[in-house]
Scaffold this active site. Structure first.
Site, PDB file in Angstrom:
ATOM      1  N   LYS A 243     -14.013 -18.390  -7.708  1.00  0.00           N
ATOM      2  CA  LYS A 243     -14.758 -18.133  -6.464  1.00  0.00           C
ATOM      3  C   LYS A 243     -16.225 -17.847  -6.738  1.00  0.00           C
ATOM      4  CE  LYS A 243     -11.100 -16.248  -3.484  1.00  0.00           C
ATOM      5  NZ  LYS A 243      -9.937 -16.182  -4.399  1.00  0.00           N
TER       6      LYS A 243
ATOM      7  N   PHE B  40      -5.704 -11.118   4.192  1.00  0.00           N
ATOM      8  CA  PHE B  40      -5.634 -10.149   5.284  1.00  0.00           C
ATOM      9  C   PHE B  40      -4.216 -10.143   5.836  1.00  0.00           C
ATOM     10  CE2 PHE B  40     -10.243  -9.913   7.155  1.00  0.00           C
ATOM     11  CZ  PHE B  40     -10.668  -9.321   5.991  1.00  0.00           C
TER      12      PHE B  40
ATOM     13  N   GLU C 277      -6.370  -5.823  -7.955  1.00  0.00           N
ATOM     14  CA  GLU C 277      -5.818  -6.972  -8.672  1.00  0.00           C
ATOM     15  C   GLU C 277      -5.803  -6.707 -10.183  1.00  0.00           C
ATOM     16  OE1 GLU C 277      -7.722 -10.749  -8.011  1.00  0.00           O
ATOM     17  OE2 GLU C 277      -6.052 -11.837  -8.914  1.00  0.00           O
TER      18      GLU C 277
ATOM     19  N   CYS D  69      -5.852 -15.876   3.522  1.00  0.00           N
ATOM     20  CA  CYS D  69      -6.378 -16.518   2.312  1.00  0.00           C
ATOM     21  C   CYS D  69      -5.275 -16.917   1.336  1.00  0.00           C
ATOM     22  CB  CYS D  69      -7.384 -15.599   1.646  1.00  0.00           C
ATOM     23  SG  CYS D  69      -8.653 -15.055   2.808  1.00  0.00           S
TER      24      CYS D  69
ATOM     25  N   HIS E 133     -15.670 -18.085  -1.466  1.00  0.00           N
ATOM     26  CA  HIS E 133     -14.284 -17.842  -1.068  1.00  0.00           C
ATOM     27  C   HIS E 133     -13.935 -18.812   0.058  1.00  0.00           C
ATOM     28  CE1 HIS E 133     -10.556 -16.227   0.014  1.00  0.00           C
ATOM     29  NE2 HIS E 133     -10.849 -14.955   0.215  1.00  0.00           N
TER      30      HIS E 133
ATOM     31  N   HIS F 168      -7.588 -13.829  -7.824  1.00  0.00           N
ATOM     32  CA  HIS F 168      -8.041 -13.931  -6.423  1.00  0.00           C
ATOM     33  C   HIS F 168      -9.480 -13.422  -6.343  1.00  0.00           C
ATOM     34  CE1 HIS F 168      -7.824 -14.141  -2.117  1.00  0.00           C
ATOM     35  NE2 HIS F 168      -8.099 -12.858  -1.993  1.00  0.00           N
TER      36      HIS F 168
END
Lengths: 408, 276
Positions: A330, A394, A309, A158, A335, A298
Site C-alpha cells: 500500500k 471496517f 496487525e 477492505c 489503499h 494489510h
C-alpha cells in the site's frame, strides 16, 4: 507431487496506479515506485487529504473494442471489465469463455454509492427517484464478457476481495463452475469518499509530501492514502489446468475469514479474531507457520491498525516472525479499499514469480511496537514458496489468504 | 503457449446442496414504526446493540435486526451462542436516502459537511457487520449484492459459508423498501413505503425439523418462474412479507445454477410490544 484438489491461478488482469498489466505492476512494485500524487479531477483544495493513488482513465480492453458504451460506464465497472477480460486472455481462455461455465465473484464494497454519485454528478435522478432500476454491476460484467456461470458481488469493506477468493474456492471445489473469475474493484477517489474518510481522520494529512505520506509501520505514520483500481484472477482446478497445459502463476491454497464483533470502525485491541483468520488460512492450505516466506501486510498506515496487525503476526508466527519478511505494498499503490485484497494478492504473486519481495516505502523509523522483519525501502531477493496476504476492514472483517508457488 | 481447451476433458462434477431453514423472522415497518423502534430498542435485543451504536444505523439495519430477533425467537435459539455462526446479508439500495443527504451537504458545505458515519453504517457490508457485532458472531459477516437480485448472491454465499466445518449456521438476512421511495435533496422521503426484512437461520443438518429448505445446484427440468427473474418483479423479501398461504416456494437461476427456497407455515413470532 501433484495435488488434485489444488486450485491454480492461471491468469491475472489488473489496473492499478502502478500499471495495467501483471508485468508492469510487478516491475513498479519491485523498483519501489510510489504512485501517490496530488489528486485531480475534482476540487480537493478544501479537503483534509488531497493526495491519492489515482489511475486516470481506464482504457477499453482490446477484447471489448466493439463496446461503444465503454466510455459511458462507471470507472469502477471499467476497472472490473478491464481486469476480467485481460485475466481471461492471460489464461488463454478468452476464445473458449462461452463454452465453459465461468463464474464471476467481485468484491464491490461501494458499488451503489458510486453509481448514485456518478449519476448525480451527471445530472441524473437515480439517487432521488429510483423508479428506473439498474442491473447490478456483476451481472453487467458477466453479460458483457459472455459468461454463463453465476455472477455475484460481495462486500466486506477492505477485505471484500479475499471473500471473493474464499467463495471461488468453494464454487470450484463443489463443481458449480469450471473456471472462476475472482477479484475486486474500487474507484473511491471522489469528493464524497475522500471527505468521509478524511473527516473520520483515517487519511494522512501530509499533503505536501505525497510520495512519502503513506508510512505503514513507521513511527510517523498519520493515516492512509486512498488508491483506486482493480484486479481479477482466473482460478481453475489444477487437473483441468494441467490438461490444457495452462501456466500456473500460483496456487490459491487457503483463505481464512472471521469477524471481530467489536466495533464498526476500530479493530479489536486484542487481535484474537484476526489471528484466528490467519490460522484458518494456514490450516486450510496445510501450511505450518514456519513455512511462510513472505507476508503482505494489510498495514494501512493508521496508528491503531498497524500495531494490532504486528501483534497478530507476532502471536501467530512466534519466533519465526524474526526472520519472516513483511512488507506493505500500500505504501506504493495507496489503499485500494474494496480492491485492496485483490491487488495485494497480485503483489504476493509478484514475489512468488520473481523471487523478490516488494518493499515498504517510507519506513524510515519503524514503530517499536511493530517489530517485524520489515522489507524497507528496497525489494529483497528471496525465494517465496508460500506467501500470506492479510486484509482487514471496517466492521471487524478479518481475512488472510495463502498463496503457494506451484512446483515446476 | 496455451492449448485450446478440450471440453471433453472437463469432469462434469455437479453437486447439489440442500440446507435446512431452522427458523425465520419477517418484519415490515412503516417510517413511524422505524422511528419508534430506533427511539425505544426492544429489551430482548442483545446488550451490544446500544442506542449509541444504532443512532446512525440505516432503517434496513434496524429492520434486519428485528427480523433476526424474531428468527431466533422462532427456534428458541440462545442469542449468546452464535459465536460460531456467520452472516450473509443482502440489503437492497442501502443508504440511498443518506447518500442524497450527503451529496446535498457536500454541494452546500464542502468536504467538512460530509458526515463520518456514512461509510460504517451505509455500506453494503454494514447490515452484516452490525448483526455480527450485536450478536457476537465471529464467523464471516458479508454483504451481498446491494441491488436487484441481491438475495441470490446471499443465498449462494450462505451455502458456501456452511461449507466451512467450523461454521455452525448462517443468518441470512435480506432487506429493502417496498416500494422504493423518492427523496428530496435533503434525503426526506416523498412517498409512503415499508421497510421490510427477512432473516433465515440456515443450518447444515437436514433433519426436517426446521421450517423449510434451501437447495442450490444444477438446474432441473422444471422452469424457473418468471416472477423471480424479471425487472420490477417483487423481491424475495416483498414476497415473504406478504406471504399468507400454507407453503412458500421461491426459485431463481444464478447463471448455471438453480436456487430453490421452500418454507412451511407463514406464522410469524413477535414479542409483546414489538411492531408486527
Amino acid at each position: 507431487m501433484t495435488n488434485d484438489s489444488a486450485i491454480w491461478i492461471t491468469g491475472v488482469g489488473a489496473v492499478t496506479p502502478l500499471g495495467a498489466s501483471f508485468g508492469e505492476i510487478s516491475e513498479a512494485l519491485l523498483s519501489g515506485t510510489s504512485a501517490i500524487r496530488e489528486v485531480t479531477g475534482f476540487d480537493a483544495s478544501q479537503h483534509p487529504c488531497r493526495i491519492g493513488g489515482q489511475i486516470g482513465q481506464v482504457e477499453c480492453p482490446p477484447e471489448l473494442c466493439h463496446d461503444q458504451t465503454f466510455a459511458e460506464r462507471s470507472p469502477m465497472e471499467q476497472a472490473a471489465l478491464w481486469s476480467s477480460a485481460r485475466a481471461l486472455t492471460d489464461a488463454g481462455l478468452w476464445q473458449n469463455r462461452r463454452s465453459l461455465r465461468i463464474g464471476l465473484l467481485l468484491g464491490l464494497g461501494t458499488e451503489w454509492m458510486h453509481r448514485w454519485n456518478r449519476d448525480w454528478e451527471r445530472g441524473g435522478t437515480l439517487l432521488h427517484d429510483p423508479t428506473v432500476e439498474h442491473v447490478p454491476m456483476a451481472e453487467r460484467v458477466r453479460d458483457e464478457l459472455g459468461l454463463s456461470g453465476p455472477a455475484i458481488a460481495l462486500a466486506a469493506a477492505c477485505a471484500s476481495g479475499n471473500h471473493a477468493f474464499a467463495q471461488a474456492l468453494r464454487w470450484l471445489r463443489r463443481g458449480w463452475v469450471d473456471v472462476c473469475l475472482a477479484g475486486a474493484a474500487d474507484m473511491s477517489i471522489d469528493g464524497r469518499s475522500m471527505a468521509t474518510f478524511g473527516n473520520l481522520r483515517a487519511l494522512s494529512r501530509k499533503n505536501d509530501q505525497p510520495a512519502t505520506a503513506l508510512r505503514p509501520f513507521d513511527r510517523d505514520r498519520d493515516g492512509m492514502v486512498i488508491g483506486e483500481g482493480g484486479a481479477v484472477f482466473v482460478l481453475e482446478r489444477a487437473p483441468d489446468a494441467r490438461r490444457r497445459r495452462a501456466r500456473p502463476l500460483g496456487e490459491l491454497a487457503g483463505v481464512g475469514c472471521t469477524s471481530d464483533a467489536h466495533h464498526l470502525v476500530i479493530p479489536a485491541a486484542e487481535p484474537v479474531q484476526a489471528a484466528e483468520a490467519l490460522r484458518q488460512a494456514l490450516a486450510t492450505a496445510q501450511v505450518n507457520p514456519d513455512d511462510v516466506d513472505y507476508v503482505n501486510a494489510h498495514a494501512t498506515g493508521t496508528p491503531v491498525g498497524d500495531v494490532c496487525e504486528a501483534r497478530m503476526l507476532q502471536t501467530v508466527f512466534g519466533s519465526h516472525c524474526d526472520r519472516l519478511p513483511v512488507s506493505a505494498s500500500k505504501s506504493m499503490t495507496g489503499h485500494l479499499l474494496g480492491a485492496a485484497a485483490a491487488v495485494e494478492a497480485l503483489a504476493c504473486l509478484t514475489a512468488i514469480r520473481y523471487g523478490a519481495i516488494p518493499p515498504t516505502l517510507n519506513l524510515d523509523h519503524p514503530d517499536p511496537r511493530c517489530q517485524l522483519d520489515h522489507v524497507a525501502h528496497q525489494a529483497r531477493e528471496c525465494r517465496v514458496r508460500v506467501a500470506v496476504s492479510n486484509s482487514f476492514g471496517f466492521g471487524g472483517h478479518n481475512t488472510s489468504l495463502v498463496l503457494k508457488q506451484v512446483a515446476a | 503457449m496455451h492449448q485450446t481447451l478440450d471440453l471433453r476433458l472437463l469432469e462434469p462434477i455437479q453437486m447439489e446442496v440442500t440446507l435446512e431453514v431452522a427458523a425465520r423472522g419477517v418484519c415490515s415497518l412503516s417510517f413511524e414504526e422505524l422511528a419508534e423502534l430506533q427511539r425505544k430498542l426492544p429489551r430482548s435485543w442483545p446488550p451490544a446493540l446500544t442506542p449509541q451504536l444504532l443512532k446512525h444505523a440505516d432503517p434496513q439495519t434496524l429492520a434486519s435486526l428485528l427480523a433476526v430477533n424474531r428468527a431466533l425467537t422462532d427456534c428458541e435459539m440462545d442469542a449468546n451462542q452464535l459465536a460460531s455462526w456467520s452472516v450473509a446479508s443482502a440489503p437492497r439500495h442501502l443508504g440511498r436516502e443518506a447518500a442524497a443527504m450527503v451529496v446535498d451537504r457536500y454541494r452546500s458545505n464542502g468536504a467538512w459537511g460530509v458526515p463520518v458515519h456514512i461509510t460504517p453504517h451505509r455500506s453494503t457490508h454494514s447490515v452484516a457487520s452490525t448483526i455480527s457485532l450485536g450478536y457476537g458472531i465471529r464467523g464471516p459477516a458479508i454483504g451481498c449484492g446491494g441491488g436487484r437480485g441481491a438475495e441470490r448472491d446471499a443465498l449462494l454465499t450462505a451455502a458456501c459459508l456452511l461449507d466451512e466445518p467450523a461454521c455452525e449456521g448462517v443468518l441470512l438476512v435480506c432487506s429493502g423498501w417496498s416500494p422504493e421511495f423518492a427523496v428530496t435533496p435533503e434525503g426526506v422521503p416523498l412517498n409512503d413505503s415499508q421497510c421490510q426484512a427477512v432473516a433465515l437461520a440456515l443450518v447444515r443438518t437436514n433433519t426436517h425439523a426446521g421450517c423449510g429448505s434451501l437447495t442450490i445446484g444444477p438446474p432441473r427440468l422444471d422452469r424457473v418462474p418468471a416472477s423471480a427473474e424479471s425487472h420490477g418483479a417483487p423481491s424475495l423479501v416483498e414476497q415473504l412479507a406478504s406471504w399468507r398461504s400454507d407453503r412458500f416456494t421461491w426459485q431463481a437461476s444464478a447463471g448455471s445454477l438453480a436456487i430453490r427456497l421452500k418454507l412451511d407455515s407463514p406464522t410469524v413470532h413477535c414479542r409483546e410490544g414489538e411492531p408486527r
